[in-house]
Design a protein around this motif. Structure first.
Motif, PDB file in Angstrom:
ATOM      1  N   PRO A 145       7.123   8.092   9.248  1.00  0.00           N
ATOM      2  CA  PRO A 145       6.200   7.941  10.383  1.00  0.00           C
ATOM      3  C   PRO A 145       5.266   6.744  10.247  1.00  0.00           C
ATOM      4  O   PRO A 145       4.949   6.090  11.250  1.00  0.00           O
ATOM      5  N   LEU A 146       4.834   6.471   9.029  1.00  0.00           N
ATOM      6  CA  LEU A 146       3.962   5.315   8.829  1.00  0.00           C
ATOM      7  C   LEU A 146       4.655   4.028   9.245  1.00  0.00           C
ATOM      8  O   LEU A 146       4.060   3.174   9.927  1.00  0.00           O
ATOM      9  N   HIS A 147       5.926   3.881   8.875  1.00  0.00           N
ATOM     10  CA  HIS A 147       6.644   2.660   9.232  1.00  0.00           C
ATOM     11  C   HIS A 147       7.013   2.631  10.720  1.00  0.00           C
ATOM     12  O   HIS A 147       7.115   1.547  11.307  1.00  0.00           O
ATOM     13  N   LEU A 148       7.218   3.783  11.333  1.00  0.00           N
ATOM     14  CA  LEU A 148       7.450   3.803  12.775  1.00  0.00           C
ATOM     15  C   LEU A 148       6.229   3.289  13.527  1.00  0.00           C
ATOM     16  O   LEU A 148       6.344   2.490  14.479  1.00  0.00           O
ATOM     17  N   TRP A 208       6.324  12.793   3.094  1.00  0.00           N
ATOM     18  CA  TRP A 208       6.558  13.121   4.505  1.00  0.00           C
ATOM     19  C   TRP A 208       6.037  12.049   5.443  1.00  0.00           C
ATOM     20  O   TRP A 208       6.562  11.859   6.547  1.00  0.00           O
ATOM     21  N   TRP A 209       4.997  11.341   5.029  1.00  0.00           N
ATOM     22  CA  TRP A 209       4.355  10.375   5.921  1.00  0.00           C
ATOM     23  C   TRP A 209       4.979   8.993   5.857  1.00  0.00           C
ATOM     24  O   TRP A 209       4.591   8.100   6.616  1.00  0.00           O
ATOM     25  N   PHE A 210       5.958   8.770   4.970  1.00  0.00           N
ATOM     26  CA  PHE A 210       6.471   7.421   4.737  1.00  0.00           C
ATOM     27  C   PHE A 210       7.170   6.870   5.989  1.00  0.00           C
ATOM     28  O   PHE A 210       6.847   5.770   6.459  1.00  0.00           O
ATOM     29  N   LEU A 214       0.822  -1.209   0.000  1.00  0.00           N
ATOM     30  CA  LEU A 214       0.000   0.000   0.000  1.00  0.00           C
ATOM     31  C   LEU A 214       0.858   1.262   0.000  1.00  0.00           C
ATOM     32  O   LEU A 214       0.420   2.312  -0.498  1.00  0.00           O
ATOM     33  N   ALA A 215       2.055   1.169   0.579  1.00  0.00           N
ATOM     34  CA  ALA A 215       2.988   2.300   0.594  1.00  0.00           C
ATOM     35  C   ALA A 215       4.273   1.874  -0.099  1.00  0.00           C
ATOM     36  O   ALA A 215       5.286   1.604   0.546  1.00  0.00           O
TER      37      ALA A 215
END
Length: 355
Positions: free
Chosen positions: A81-84, A77-79, A68-69
């Protein structure tokens, strides 16, 4: 063949890499348990299988998240934080999955089902392992994506190069050949019907797609295409153009990139025979040396005196397409002939037949 959507992982990944990774993880758990003082037996094997199963189940959402990502969004910018967030969720999910798996293993061994939560050093060790596993799953997923994108880029490049060869061929055939056909028909020349048939075959061969998706064709098909092309050019050059074709019949089914031979023949005619005064001749041959095809196109034209010789777009494209197909196994040379005036292009590549 269009670059349609396909699974992120190649088929061999699901068949071999995933089971191999799970087997390696189960073995690692066994070794860790034994090194920690446990004896090899069913309880230890059961716990290793339970932990590995939990890891496999918890890894599925990570794989889906990476789909999905995808990696092409890494600059967003959200890549990160999304994985964190994904790491935290994955660690909790794996912790609960391990507790459930260990409880199920105890229940299958005859005991009562009870969630077995990890505590102490085991919890710390599994937390670090979950972090490593998350990065391993994400890295393998993004690597598979990169492999797929490279393959699609190579396919698009081959399609673009074939289109470039078609664009280069079409104007010469269309205007020169149609003018010659018109003269034949007007004069009632008996060669008109055969010439029209050859022109139709060449046009169909240039414009048709390749069902295998790789743009490959048999040497026999390439040979017929080149012979038809020479026959059409003979309408324009007449007796000034002579040609000898010599094909080892055992090579008829050998596969090679489509529209490979004709540009070499066109190069010999346009840059070698056509500009020179008087008649000229080209020689096209294909012979077999063990499991190697030697394809050669020679002419007795202007040779090294032609300043732009060998630098044409068609010759460069042919070399790149052969290189993309056969890699380091290709031997390609182009230069003046040493025996007589003229030019020689030679390609040596392995025998590859359709199975």
């Amino acid at each position: 063949m269009s670059a349609s959507a396909s699974p992120i992982a190649p088929a061999w990944t699901a068949r071999f890499l995933v089971p191999g990774a799970l087997l390696l993880m189960a073995t690692s758990y066994l070794l860790v348990f034994i090194a920690d003082g446990s004896r090899l037996g069913m309880p230890v094997i059961r716990d290793a299988i339970a932990n590995t199963t939990a890891a496999g189940v918890a890894a599925v959402p990570v794989w889906q998240l990476c789909r999905l990502a995808p990696w092409r969004f890494a600059a967003r910018w959200w890549f990160i934080p999304l994985h964190l967030v994904g790491i935290v969720v994955f660690a909790v999910a794996w912790y609960l999955t391990i507790a459930t798996a260990l409880g199920s293993a105890g229940w299958l061994s005859g005991g009562a089902f009870q969630l077995q939560y990890l505590r102490g050093p085991a919890l710390h060790w599994q937390a670090m392992t979950s972090l490593v596993l998350y990065f391993a799953v994400a890295a393998s997923c993004y690597t598979a994506q990169a492999i797929r994108e490279v393959r699609q880029s190579a396919l698009l490049l081959r399609q673009a190069e074939v289109s470039a060869l078609r664009a280069q061929l079409d104007p010469h055939l269309l205007f020169n050949t149609l003018h010659s056909l018109l003269e034949l028909v007007r004069s009632g020349d008996a060669r008109a019907d055969d010439a029209i048939d050859r022109f139709a075959r060449v046009a169909r061969y240039v414009t048709e797609g390749r069902d295998d998706g790789r743009g490959m064709a048999s040497l026999a098909a390439e040979w017929q295409m080149a012979q038809d092309y020479v026959a059409l050019e003979s309408l324009r050059l007449g007796e000034r153009l002579g040609c000898d074709f010599t094909l080892d019949e055992s090579l008829a089914g050998v596969l090679m990139p489509a529209l490979t031979l004709q540009p070499l023949v066109e190069n010999a005619i346009r840059h070698g025979v056509a500009p020179r005064p008087g008649p000229g001749r080209i020689e096209v041959s294909a012979r077999r040396d063990d499991d190697v095809v030697t394809l050669r196109v020679r002419d007795d034209g202007l040779g090294a005196t032609a300043v732009t010789r060998g630098s044409g777009a068609g010759l460069a494209l042919v070399r790149r397409r052969l290189q993309a197909c056969f890699g380091d196994r290709l031997q390609f040379s182009a230069g003046p002939r040493t025996d007589v005036g003229g030019w020689c292009v030679e390609a040596r590549f392995p025998v590859t037949s359709a199975s």
